[in-house]
Enzyme design. Structure first.
Site, short mmCIF file in Angstrom:
data_model
loop_
_atom_site.label_atom_id
_atom_site.label_comp_id
_atom_site.label_asym_id
_atom_site.label_seq_id
_atom_site.Cartn_x
_atom_site.Cartn_y
_atom_site.Cartn_z
N ARG A 1 0.83 -1.21 0.00
CA ARG A 1 0.00 0.00 0.00
C ARG A 1 0.86 1.26 0.00
NH1 ARG A 1 -5.28 -1.53 0.36
NH2 ARG A 1 -5.60 -3.55 1.37
N ASP A 2 0.43 2.23 -0.81
CA ASP A 2 1.13 3.52 -0.88
C ASP A 2 0.97 4.24 0.47
OD1 ASP A 2 2.03 5.52 -3.49
OD2 ASP A 2 1.64 6.45 -1.53
N ILE A 3 2.04 4.83 0.92
CA ILE A 3 2.06 5.50 2.22
C ILE A 3 1.24 6.79 2.20
CG2 ILE A 3 4.09 7.01 1.94
CD1 ILE A 3 5.15 5.81 4.56
N HIS B 1 1.35 2.13 -10.11
CA HIS B 1 0.32 2.49 -9.13
C HIS B 1 -0.98 1.79 -9.54
CE1 HIS B 1 2.32 6.25 -7.47
NE2 HIS B 1 3.01 6.10 -8.60
N ASN C 1 4.25 6.36 -13.55
CA ASN C 1 4.86 7.68 -13.74
C ASN C 1 6.29 7.46 -14.21
OD1 ASN C 1 2.60 9.11 -12.88
ND2 ASN C 1 3.16 8.88 -10.73
N HIS D 1 7.72 1.35 -10.81
CA HIS D 1 6.58 0.89 -10.01
C HIS D 1 5.30 1.25 -10.72
CE1 HIS D 1 7.74 4.96 -8.78
NE2 HIS D 1 6.45 5.19 -8.58
N VAL E 1 10.28 8.31 -7.15
CA VAL E 1 11.15 7.22 -6.72
C VAL E 1 11.74 6.55 -7.96
CG1 VAL E 1 11.29 5.03 -5.46
CG2 VAL E 1 9.75 6.84 -4.65
P1 AMP Z 1 5.96 8.25 -8.03
O1 AMP Z 1 5.63 9.70 -7.85
O2 AMP Z 1 5.24 7.62 -9.19
O3 AMP Z 1 7.46 8.01 -8.08
O4 AMP Z 1 5.37 7.53 -6.76
C1 AMP Z 1 6.10 7.16 -5.65
C2 AMP Z 1 5.09 6.75 -4.61
O5 AMP Z 1 5.77 6.08 -3.55
C3 AMP Z 1 4.33 7.91 -3.97
O6 AMP Z 1 2.93 7.75 -4.22
C4 AMP Z 1 4.66 7.79 -2.47
O7 AMP Z 1 3.57 8.10 -1.66
C5 AMP Z 1 5.06 6.33 -2.37
N1 AMP Z 1 5.94 6.00 -1.26
C6 AMP Z 1 7.09 6.64 -0.90
N2 AMP Z 1 7.65 6.02 0.17
C7 AMP Z 1 6.84 4.98 0.48
C8 AMP Z 1 6.87 3.97 1.48
N3 AMP Z 1 7.85 3.91 2.41
N4 AMP Z 1 5.87 3.06 1.51
C9 AMP Z 1 4.88 3.11 0.60
N5 AMP Z 1 4.80 4.03 -0.38
C10 AMP Z 1 5.75 4.97 -0.42
#
Ligand code: AMP
Length: 114
Positions: A29-31, A102, A87, A100, A96
């Site tokens: 799950r996204d944080i 979403h 993204n 990944h 990140v």
């Molecule tokens: P992006 O902007 O596509 O690179 O998305 C990166 C996603 O990673 C964002 O939606 C963040 O909320 C999510 N994220 C960052 N750190 C964590 C974490 N420790 N656990 C879960 N999701 C995270």
């Protein structure tokens, strides 16, 4: 490539709410959820983005798509549907640098995205 938070989650060094995993992907799950259901699907094979996927076997992307579908089934999202977003790069606001997907679900999602 520098180590990212997703490397640490896959290695089990950082806590995450894992909802599905197999030999190829980990889904958690996204944080900072942007929908009632917001899950990230990350391959165990490390790459920065879709743009870098051409340096790998196409099988890796196949495993990601398969993992997305398995995750959505596990979370019972198939009936109402879900959105999948990769993204990629700056204009897409990728934050990140580890590929990944979403999965967003649980509400009506607007289109086009803002
Ligand atoms: P992006 O902007 O596509 O690179 O998305 C990166 C996603 O990673 C964002 O939606 C963040 O909320 C999510 N994220 C960052 N750190 C964590 C974490 N420790 N656990 C879960 N999701 C995270």
């Amino acid at each position: 490539m520098e180590e990212t938070i997703f490397d640490k989650i896959i290695a089990g060094d950082t806590q995450a709410d894992i909802v599905f995993q197999n030999d190829h992907v980990v889904a958690f799950r996204d944080i900072n959820p942007q929908a009632p259901v917001h899950v990230l699907v990350v391959p165990r094979t490390r790459m920065k983005s879709i743009a870098e996927s051409t340096s790998h076997s196409p099988e890796v992307m196949g495993h990601i798509i398969h993992g997305i579908a398995e995750t959505a089934r596990t979370l019972e999202l198939e009936e109402n549907g879900y959105r999948v977003v990769f993204n990629t790069g700056r204009d897409a606001m990728q934050t990140v640098p580890y590929i990944h997907a979403h999965i967003l679900a649980g509400r009506k999602l607007g289109w086009p995205p803002g």
